[in-house]
Design an enzyme around this catalytic site. Structure first.
Site, PDB file in Angstrom:
ATOM      1  N   ALA A   1       3.098  -0.662   4.818  1.00 45.81           N
ATOM      2  CA  ALA A   1       2.667  -0.719   6.222  1.00 45.81           C
ATOM      3  C   ALA A   1       2.175  -2.115   6.631  1.00 45.81           C
ATOM      4  O   ALA A   1       2.167  -2.435   7.824  1.00 45.81           O
ATOM      5  CB  ALA A   1       1.584   0.325   6.468  1.00 45.81           C
TER       6      ALA A   1
ATOM      7  N   ARG B   1       5.180  10.913  -2.823  1.00 41.20           N
ATOM      8  CA  ARG B   1       4.833  10.604  -1.426  1.00 41.20           C
ATOM      9  C   ARG B   1       6.072  10.818  -0.553  1.00 41.20           C
ATOM     10  O   ARG B   1       7.079  10.103  -0.700  1.00 41.20           O
ATOM     11  CB  ARG B   1       4.422   9.133  -1.329  1.00 41.20           C
ATOM     12  CG  ARG B   1       4.256   8.634   0.076  1.00 41.20           C
ATOM     13  CD  ARG B   1       4.215   7.115   0.140  1.00 41.20           C
ATOM     14  NE  ARG B   1       3.967   6.694   1.507  1.00 41.20           N
ATOM     15  CZ  ARG B   1       4.188   5.478   1.962  1.00 41.20           C
ATOM     16  NH1 ARG B   1       4.643   4.538   1.162  1.00 41.20           N
ATOM     17  NH2 ARG B   1       3.941   5.180   3.210  1.00 41.20           N
TER      18      ARG B   1
ATOM     19  N   TYR C   1      11.163   8.728   1.122  1.00 45.10           N
ATOM     20  CA  TYR C   1      11.136   7.612   0.166  1.00 45.10           C
ATOM     21  C   TYR C   1      11.835   7.905  -1.162  1.00 45.10           C
ATOM     22  O   TYR C   1      11.908   7.024  -2.021  1.00 45.10           O
ATOM     23  CB  TYR C   1       9.680   7.193  -0.097  1.00 45.10           C
ATOM     24  CG  TYR C   1       8.982   6.696   1.155  1.00 45.10           C
ATOM     25  CD1 TYR C   1       9.424   5.535   1.794  1.00 45.10           C
ATOM     26  CD2 TYR C   1       7.906   7.383   1.722  1.00 45.10           C
ATOM     27  CE1 TYR C   1       8.812   5.073   2.957  1.00 45.10           C
ATOM     28  CE2 TYR C   1       7.273   6.926   2.874  1.00 45.10           C
ATOM     29  CZ  TYR C   1       7.734   5.775   3.483  1.00 45.10           C
ATOM     30  OH  TYR C   1       7.130   5.309   4.631  1.00 45.10           O
TER      31      TYR C   1
ATOM     32  N   GLU D   1      12.703  -9.359   1.748  1.00 43.20           N
ATOM     33  CA  GLU D   1      11.918  -8.195   2.199  1.00 43.20           C
ATOM     34  C   GLU D   1      12.733  -6.929   1.915  1.00 43.20           C
ATOM     35  O   GLU D   1      13.917  -6.884   2.248  1.00 43.20           O
ATOM     36  CB  GLU D   1      11.667  -8.341   3.703  1.00 43.20           C
ATOM     37  CG  GLU D   1      10.924  -7.179   4.334  1.00 43.20           C
ATOM     38  CD  GLU D   1      10.837  -7.327   5.865  1.00 43.20           C
ATOM     39  OE1 GLU D   1      11.428  -8.277   6.427  1.00 43.20           O
ATOM     40  OE2 GLU D   1      10.190  -6.466   6.484  1.00 43.20           O
TER      41      GLU D   1
ATOM     42  N   ARG E   1      12.803   4.697  12.589  1.00 45.05           N
ATOM     43  CA  ARG E   1      11.601   5.538  12.530  1.00 45.05           C
ATOM     44  C   ARG E   1      10.697   5.256  13.745  1.00 45.05           C
ATOM     45  O   ARG E   1      11.169   4.827  14.785  1.00 45.05           O
ATOM     46  CB  ARG E   1      10.892   5.306  11.197  1.00 45.05           C
ATOM     47  CG  ARG E   1      11.827   5.642   9.998  1.00 45.05           C
ATOM     48  CD  ARG E   1      11.165   5.396   8.669  1.00 45.05           C
ATOM     49  NE  ARG E   1      10.004   6.275   8.472  1.00 45.05           N
ATOM     50  CZ  ARG E   1       9.076   6.067   7.525  1.00 45.05           C
ATOM     51  NH1 ARG E   1       9.174   5.017   6.726  1.00 45.05           N
ATOM     52  NH2 ARG E   1       8.064   6.896   7.405  1.00 45.05           N
TER      53      ARG E   1
ATOM     54  N   PRO F   1       0.797  -1.229   0.000  1.00 40.17           N
ATOM     55  CA  PRO F   1       0.000   0.000   0.000  1.00 40.17           C
ATOM     56  C   PRO F   1       0.830   1.280   0.000  1.00 40.17           C
ATOM     57  O   PRO F   1       1.871   1.359   0.647  1.00 40.17           O
ATOM     58  CB  PRO F   1      -0.823  -0.103   1.293  1.00 40.17           C
ATOM     59  CG  PRO F   1      -0.134  -1.123   2.123  1.00 40.17           C
ATOM     60  CD  PRO F   1       0.530  -2.071   1.166  1.00 40.17           C
ATOM     61  N   ASN F   2       0.312   2.227  -0.752  1.00 37.41           N
ATOM     62  CA  ASN F   2       0.845   3.589  -0.870  1.00 37.41           C
ATOM     63  C   ASN F   2       2.122   3.696  -1.705  1.00 37.41           C
ATOM     64  O   ASN F   2       2.582   4.784  -2.003  1.00 37.41           O
ATOM     65  CB  ASN F   2       1.067   4.232   0.518  1.00 37.41           C
ATOM     66  CG  ASN F   2      -0.216   4.262   1.313  1.00 37.41           C
ATOM     67  OD1 ASN F   2      -1.204   4.807   0.847  1.00 37.41           O
ATOM     68  ND2 ASN F   2      -0.226   3.646   2.487  1.00 37.41           N
TER      69      ASN F   2
HETATM   70  C1  DQA Z   1       8.203   1.101   3.767  1.00 35.34           C
HETATM   71  C2  DQA Z   1       8.282   1.302   5.285  1.00 35.34           C
HETATM   72  C3  DQA Z   1       6.929   1.116   5.930  1.00 35.34           C
HETATM   73  O1  DQA Z   1       7.026   1.363   7.331  1.00 35.34           O
HETATM   74  C4  DQA Z   1       5.925   2.089   5.342  1.00 35.34           C
HETATM   75  O2  DQA Z   1       4.653   1.864   5.908  1.00 35.34           O
HETATM   76  C5  DQA Z   1       5.883   2.072   3.870  1.00 35.34           C
HETATM   77  C6  DQA Z   1       7.134   1.971   3.131  1.00 35.34           C
HETATM   78  C7  DQA Z   1       9.530   1.429   3.073  1.00 35.34           C
HETATM   79  O3  DQA Z   1       9.690   1.021   1.933  1.00 35.34           O
HETATM   80  O4  DQA Z   1      10.378   2.109   3.646  1.00 35.34           O
HETATM   81  O5  DQA Z   1       4.831   2.215   3.252  1.00 35.34           O
HETATM   82  O6  DQA Z   1       7.897  -0.270   3.517  1.00 35.34           O
END
Ligand code: DQA
Length: 151
Positions: free
Chosen positions: A79, A20, A25, A100, A109, A12-13
């Site tokens: 997330a 973003r 990022y 991962e 963070r 997501p996102n």
């Molecule tokens: C993330 C880190 C996660 O905590 C966050 O919710 C993301 C991006 C990263 O790529 O740094 O959406 O996975």
């Protein structure tokens, strides 16, 4: 031998990458990262299938569909990393290696980002190197499989 198939999953996102929170990022888009993974994999003679979804069900479904078909999974669960036991369980039922990836370093963070429920079912985690992490994941898999670059 058939080309290895790598499933790349972004959660997501991550579709918003590029605008973003660029300070966290980076400015590269998701399409840029996918193109990098495709190029790194092509150099190894590997094929990439990519899914980005904001839905946990889609991600679980893609991992199920990869069973017996894909050779490895590279996943940035966004997330979902921090609480999706459904994704954990789906990955546990996948018999190939899982890497991962995080663009940021979740451990530096907020404390809620310090837990990964995906890490226990991954052969390793690459975090904090921005988009370079996706290429490092391919490199990690190439070493895992013990293959040499074709170009
Ligand atoms: C993330 C880190 C996660 O905590 C966050 O919710 C993301 C991006 C990263 O790529 O740094 O959406 O996975």
């Amino acid at each position: 031998m058939a080309a290895r198939l790598i499933l790349l999953v972004n959660g997501p996102n991550l579709n918003l990458l590029g605008n973003r929170e660029p300070a966290v990022y980076g400015s590269a888009t998701l399409a840029d990262h996918v193109a990098n993974v495709e190029a790194s994999c092509a150099a190894l003679g590997w094929v990439v299938e990519h899914l980005q979804s904001n839905s946990e069900a889609d991600i679980v479904g893609a991992v199920h569909a990869a069973r017996g078909r894909a050779d490895a999974i590279i996943i940035n669960p966004g997330a979902f990393t921090h609480y999706s036991w459904a994704i954990h369980d789906a990955l546990a039922a996948f018999d190939g290696p899982v890497v991962e990836v995080h663009l940021s370093q979740p451990l530096s963070r907020e404390s809620w980002r310090h837990t990964s429920v995906v890490a226990p079912v991954a052969i390793g985690t690459i975090a904090g190197f921005g988009g370079v992490g996706y290429g490092l994941a391919v490199e990690a898999l190439s070493r895992h499989f013990g293959v040499a670059k074709t170009s």
